[in-house]
Motif scaffolding. Sequence first.
Motif, PDB file in Angstrom:
ATOM      1  N   PRO A   1       0.829  -1.210   0.000  1.00  0.00           N
ATOM      2  CA  PRO A   1       0.000   0.000   0.000  1.00  0.00           C
ATOM      3  C   PRO A   1       0.865   1.262   0.000  1.00  0.00           C
ATOM      4  CG  PRO A   1      -0.402  -1.360   1.980  1.00  0.00           C
ATOM      5  CD  PRO A   1       0.659  -2.037   1.187  1.00  0.00           C
ATOM      6  N   ILE A   2       0.368   2.339  -0.601  1.00  0.00           N
ATOM      7  CA  ILE A   2       1.075   3.622  -0.557  1.00  0.00           C
ATOM      8  C   ILE A   2       0.874   4.196   0.843  1.00  0.00           C
ATOM      9  CG2 ILE A   2       1.149   5.991  -1.450  1.00  0.00           C
ATOM     10  CD1 ILE A   2       0.307   4.834  -4.177  1.00  0.00           C
ATOM     11  N   PRO A   3       1.975   4.490   1.573  1.00  0.00           N
ATOM     12  CA  PRO A   3       1.822   4.958   2.958  1.00  0.00           C
ATOM     13  C   PRO A   3       1.366   6.420   3.026  1.00  0.00           C
ATOM     14  CG  PRO A   3       4.141   4.884   2.352  1.00  0.00           C
ATOM     15  CD  PRO A   3       3.389   4.363   1.167  1.00  0.00           C
ATOM     16  N   GLU A   4       0.797   6.779   4.159  1.00  0.00           N
ATOM     17  CA  GLU A   4       0.403   8.173   4.421  1.00  0.00           C
ATOM     18  C   GLU A   4       1.490   8.816   5.286  1.00  0.00           C
ATOM     19  OE1 GLU A   4      -2.141  10.527   3.853  1.00  0.00           O
ATOM     20  OE2 GLU A   4      -2.523   9.164   2.177  1.00  0.00           O
ATOM     21  N   PRO A   5       1.897  10.047   4.959  1.00  0.00           N
ATOM     22  CA  PRO A   5       2.939  10.677   5.797  1.00  0.00           C
ATOM     23  C   PRO A   5       2.394  11.103   7.159  1.00  0.00           C
ATOM     24  CG  PRO A   5       2.193  12.216   4.096  1.00  0.00           C
ATOM     25  CD  PRO A   5       1.485  10.911   3.837  1.00  0.00           C
ATOM     26  N   GLY A   6       3.196  10.892   8.209  1.00  0.00           N
ATOM     27  CA  GLY A   6       2.858  11.400   9.538  1.00  0.00           C
ATOM     28  C   GLY A   6       3.076  12.907   9.560  1.00  0.00           C
ATOM     29  N   PRO A   7       2.764  13.572  10.698  1.00  0.00           N
ATOM     30  CA  PRO A   7       2.867  15.036  10.773  1.00  0.00           C
ATOM     31  C   PRO A   7       4.234  15.595  10.360  1.00  0.00           C
ATOM     32  CG  PRO A   7       1.832  14.166  12.756  1.00  0.00           C
ATOM     33  CD  PRO A   7       2.273  12.981  11.960  1.00  0.00           C
ATOM     34  N   ASN A   8       5.318  14.888  10.728  1.00  0.00           N
ATOM     35  CA  ASN A   8       6.673  15.379  10.433  1.00  0.00           C
ATOM     36  C   ASN A   8       7.325  14.664   9.248  1.00  0.00           C
ATOM     37  OD1 ASN A   8       7.049  17.349  12.625  1.00  0.00           O
ATOM     38  ND2 ASN A   8       6.711  15.531  13.911  1.00  0.00           N
ATOM     39  N   GLU A   9       6.501  13.987   8.459  1.00  0.00           N
ATOM     40  CA  GLU A   9       7.027  13.205   7.341  1.00  0.00           C
ATOM     41  C   GLU A   9       6.586  13.770   5.995  1.00  0.00           C
ATOM     42  OE1 GLU A   9       7.318   8.728   9.208  1.00  0.00           O
ATOM     43  OE2 GLU A   9       5.465   9.276   8.181  1.00  0.00           O
ATOM     44  N   VAL A  10       7.266  13.280   4.947  1.00  0.00           N
ATOM     45  CA  VAL A  10       6.813  13.565   3.583  1.00  0.00           C
ATOM     46  C   VAL A  10       6.631  12.245   2.852  1.00  0.00           C
ATOM     47  CG1 VAL A  10       7.769  15.887   3.289  1.00  0.00           C
ATOM     48  CG2 VAL A  10       9.237  13.905   2.879  1.00  0.00           C
TER      49      VAL A  10
ATOM     50  N   ARG B   1       8.230   2.370  -5.141  1.00  0.00           N
ATOM     51  CA  ARG B   1       7.731   3.538  -5.878  1.00  0.00           C
ATOM     52  C   ARG B   1       7.399   4.712  -4.947  1.00  0.00           C
ATOM     53  NH1 ARG B   1       8.329   1.817 -10.854  1.00  0.00           N
ATOM     54  NH2 ARG B   1       6.956   0.252 -11.770  1.00  0.00           N
ATOM     55  N   TYR B   2       6.797   4.407  -3.783  1.00  0.00           N
ATOM     56  CA  TYR B   2       6.399   5.454  -2.841  1.00  0.00           C
ATOM     57  C   TYR B   2       6.894   5.118  -1.442  1.00  0.00           C
ATOM     58  CZ  TYR B   2       3.384   7.127  -6.562  1.00  0.00           C
ATOM     59  OH  TYR B   2       2.925   7.600  -7.764  1.00  0.00           O
ATOM     60  N   TYR B   3       7.353   6.147  -0.739  1.00  0.00           N
ATOM     61  CA  TYR B   3       8.025   5.922   0.549  1.00  0.00           C
ATOM     62  C   TYR B   3       7.840   7.170   1.421  1.00  0.00           C
ATOM     63  CZ  TYR B   3      12.067   5.736   3.709  1.00  0.00           C
ATOM     64  OH  TYR B   3      12.884   5.764   4.822  1.00  0.00           O
ATOM     65  N   THR B   4       7.592   6.978   2.723  1.00  0.00           N
ATOM     66  CA  THR B   4       7.531   8.132   3.643  1.00  0.00           C
ATOM     67  C   THR B   4       8.820   8.211   4.460  1.00  0.00           C
ATOM     68  OG1 THR B   4       6.409   6.772   5.311  1.00  0.00           O
ATOM     69  CG2 THR B   4       5.011   8.172   3.913  1.00  0.00           C
ATOM     70  N   HIS B   5       9.256   9.444   4.727  1.00  0.00           N
ATOM     71  CA  HIS B   5      10.499   9.646   5.478  1.00  0.00           C
ATOM     72  C   HIS B   5      10.383  10.928   6.296  1.00  0.00           C
ATOM     73  CE1 HIS B   5      14.661   8.395   6.113  1.00  0.00           C
ATOM     74  NE2 HIS B   5      15.074   9.645   5.964  1.00  0.00           N
ATOM     75  N   ASN B   6      11.143  10.984   7.392  1.00  0.00           N
ATOM     76  CA  ASN B   6      11.200  12.179   8.227  1.00  0.00           C
ATOM     77  C   ASN B   6      11.658  13.365   7.369  1.00  0.00           C
ATOM     78  OD1 ASN B   6      12.422  14.237   9.969  1.00  0.00           O
ATOM     79  ND2 ASN B   6      12.116  12.770  11.635  1.00  0.00           N
TER      80      ASN B   6
END
Length: 354
Positions: free
Chosen positions: A22-31, A127-132
């Motif tokens: 699944p494509i992740p959702e960014p947390g408040p401090n993530e992109v 393809r899609y990734y969330t990071h600080n």
Amino acid sequence: MAEENLSVVLHAKGDLRIENRPIPEPGPNEVLLQMHSVGICGSDVHYWQHGRIGDFVLKKPMVLGHEAAGRVVKVGSAVTHLKPGNRVAIEPGVPRDMDEFFKRGQYNLSPTIFFCATPPDDGNLCRYYTHNANFCYKLPDNVTFEEGALIEPLSVGIHACRRAGVTLGSTVLICGAGPIGLVSLIVAKAMGASKVIITDLFAERLAMAKELGADFQLTVKKEDGAQVLAKKVKEILGTQPQITIECTGVESCIQTALYATCSGGVVLLVGLGAEMTTVPLVNAAVREVDIRGVFRYCNTYPMAIAMLSSGKVNVKPLVTHRFPLEQAGQAFETTRQGLGIKVMLKCDKNDQNP
């Protein structure tokens, strides 16, 4: 947004799969990032082949990849310095705690640090990734995504040269002309080293080192004795090197490094080999040769971006192979066989450019 998130996942030793997540959702401090270019590192291959590196053991499926750059597609609610469309390099190590190491600026040594593709933390070969967001660095327009991905190995070279004290006029020996030996060479020259000699078993790697600015190249054979090689280095260089950066982790090379380095000099150990290694410690001790280690890097990304953007360093020749994400298996096999220098995976179906 394309709804697929193709990811390269290691399930167990030797079991590498390409699967949809699944494509992740960014947390408040993530992109949320649309990944573009991800390099394959020796550590990725080592986890694939062995299922562990030292104390880091694969216990559950893990996405590989940590040398990466991509484009911001979504920002968390608390992120102010990035916006969708920004091209960024991703620093894979993110401290989880404000511990003593963090406070001292040595966050790479924090025992609880998150690090892409180090068990149990997922990497970014997808393809899609969330990071600080604080560990995503904007790329100037004249720095490509591939150069952005190469900031990760370049950071190892920067941290190594800083720890070793490379400065104007330094004479340097680099053992090993793989990707890390080559970035150490590039950085040492950029930091003002006057003479750099580099060693390797393979002539084609030394040819690349020459192209990247090595003053001398020495082809070694497995049967060469450490003291004999140390003598050769002195003959070629005209002096003993003040600094040796050891990038192989091979016992005989560490021995050569210690014998070759001048009294009062520094041997920096970057390559990781056997846990127990026999070295001429007394020889080094009585000659006041400092032995220093490195673990990854810290505070290197801004410097790396400045070096690339100014044209002070050129890492583009390091990329010798490119594969679309779908051909990850072939890409990993190419790296395993030691073909070329750096294999780059292209994660954006619509943009396979560097």
